[in-house]
Design an enzyme around this catalytic site. Structure first.
Site, PDB file in Angstrom:
ATOM      1  N   ALA A 100       0.811  -1.225   0.000  1.00 59.56           N
ATOM      2  CA  ALA A 100       0.000   0.000   0.000  1.00 59.56           C
ATOM      3  C   ALA A 100       0.838   1.267   0.000  1.00 59.56           C
ATOM      4  CB  ALA A 100      -0.925   0.005   1.216  1.00 59.56           C
TER       5      ALA A 100
ATOM      6  N   GLY B  31       1.415   2.637   8.725  1.00 60.69           N
ATOM      7  CA  GLY B  31       2.386   1.696   9.277  1.00 60.69           C
ATOM      8  C   GLY B  31       2.070   0.266   8.893  1.00 60.69           C
TER       9      GLY B  31
ATOM     10  N   HIS C  16      19.646   6.891 -30.820  1.00 60.36           N
ATOM     11  CA  HIS C  16      20.916   6.733 -31.532  1.00 60.36           C
ATOM     12  C   HIS C  16      22.064   7.455 -30.838  1.00 60.36           C
ATOM     13  CE1 HIS C  16      18.003   8.842 -34.500  1.00 60.36           C
ATOM     14  NE2 HIS C  16      18.063   9.543 -33.403  1.00 60.36           N
TER      15      HIS C  16
END
Ligand code: TTP
Length: 393
Positions: free
Chosen positions: A8, A83, A308
């Site tokens: 999360a 937390g 390139h």
């Protein structure tokens, strides 16, 4: 056993890479970082996965769906990221019986997680040189006796490696008090389990917590190194492939290319003509590495283009980045010191002598841009032709 996997978090330390994709969905070899954790849990015998999601949750849901590798996937939404214990608590309605908890941004050694699942209650630990930066475990002969967060005088060098097998009773212990840093932490749940049960320490050889951009490179170094060589795409007879190289179906490797593995060229990507790819490089879906471009030890996310005459070393390019012709990345300081990078406003050492740039999604450089080591380019940043960029933008 069910496995709760925490995914999360916003991933603030890995910015600018966690923009539209949450950190667990960033590419690590042939799948998102979180895919490796989910696979490890399933291979260890998890019969159901509960993904705790929050930040950019839809990206996780749409990738894993409701069933993945014949294993049911459930979701628990953690509205605010308060937390790791708070995150597991968000999944409490899914919990019955013993359950494992893993971090969705960690890479684990499969053998360790296999053992974790069979030794419940158990916790993974790793020997580290500087334990004061981790949760530190104390053990007697067979069990964990204590855990202390970031102690000044660590009692052992055994760090908590963020993988737990909890007994059913732990469901009742998820509501812990707020910690000193203002979060509800899983280590406080573990502390109660240690008081009430014999908790087996499972010491692991290898573990990686992906918090900052260079750890995404390390994650790719690890997982690209485990690929079985396979050529399903279109590879020119005039290309040279050495070491473990995977070219997925729908990818094209043109004439004059030298590919030194470990390297993965994903579906829809094109490489060459005359490009040189070496040292743990991921060329993402639909990415393009064109003529006379050298890419070393780097991650090119989906749709990134280095068209390139360019050099990209030890760098991470987000989705749809476009480096103009002649863009060159410096990845080494003249004084030989470790390259530094700005994490949440602070300059920190990457611990790497060689580290290039981190470019967020849609960055565009003008032709002949020079980029200095440890540079951070926010999503959508640009440079003018001929610029030397030596400050984050
Ligand atoms: P962290 O790495 O501490 O947090 P984060 O992923 O948000 O990253 P940052 O610190 O850079 O912002 O989290 C460890 C794991 O737990 C990780 O997989 C994210 C997950 N997590 C949650 O699911 N919910 C939470 O509230 C927190 C703090 C973490």
């Amino acid at each position: 056993m069910k496995a709760v996997i925490l995914a999360a978090g916003e991933g603030t330390r890995i910015r600018p890479l966690s923009g539209e994709l949450p950190k667990p969905m960033l590419p690590v070899a042939d799948r998102p970082l979180l895919g490796h954790t989910v696979d490890t849990a399933i291979d260890a015998g998890a019969d159901e996965i509960v993904l705790v999601i929050g930040y950019e949750a839809d990206a996780v849901r749409s990738h894993f769906g409701t069933e993945y590798r014949s294993t049911p996937i459930r979701y628990a939404v953690q509205e605010s990221q308060e937390g790791t214990a708070h995150a597991v608590n968000a999944a409490r309605d899914h919990l019955e019986g013993p359950f494992a908890v893993l971090n969705g941004d960690n890479l684990y050694d499969q053998a360790a997680i296999d053992e974790l699942f069979t030794r419940c209650p158990a916790v993974c630990a790793i020997e580290v040189e500087e334990p004061q930066h981790y949760g530190v475990l104390s053990t007697d002969d067979e069990s964990v006796t204590d855990i202390v967060e970031k102690p000044e005088n660590p009692p052992t060098n055994l760090a908590n490696a963020g993988a737990y097998a909890f007994p059913a009773e732990a469901k009742a212990w998820l509501e812990v008090p707020e910690s000193e840093r203002g979060e509800y932490e899983i280590t406080d749940v573990l502390a109660t389990v240690i008081d009430e049960f014999d908790v087996t320490p499972v010491v692991v050889d290898r573990w990686l917590d992906v918090g900052r951009p260079w750890e995404l490179l390390e994650a790719n170094e690890w997982k690209l190194g485990e690929l079985e060589p396979r050529i399903d795409g279109d590879v020119s007879e005039d290309a040279t492939l050495e070491g473990p190289v995977v070219v997925e179906e729908g990818a094209e490797v043109r004439a004059g290319v030298v590919l030194e593995g470990p390297a993965l060229i994903r579906e829809g990507a094109t490489v060459g003509p005359n490009a040189y790819i070496r040292g743990s490089t991921l060329v993402g879906e639909g990415a393009k590495v064109g003529h006379a471009v050298e890419v070393k030890n780097s991650v090119l996310s989906a749709g990134a283009t280095v068209g390139h005459l360019s050099y990209v070393g030890d760098s991470v390019l987000g989705e749809n980045v476009n480096f103009g012709a002649g863009t060159n990345v410096a990845n080494l300081r003249h004084d030989g010191e470790d390259v530094r990078f700005t994490v949440k406003g602070e300059r920190v050492s990457t611990g790497r002598r060689k580290f290039g740039v981190v470019a967020g999604d849609e960055v565009k450089t003008g032709i002949n841009t020079s980029l200095t080591p440890g540079l951070k380019l926010s999503a959508g940043a640009t440079s003018y032709p001929g610029e030397t960029v030596d400050r984050d933008r």
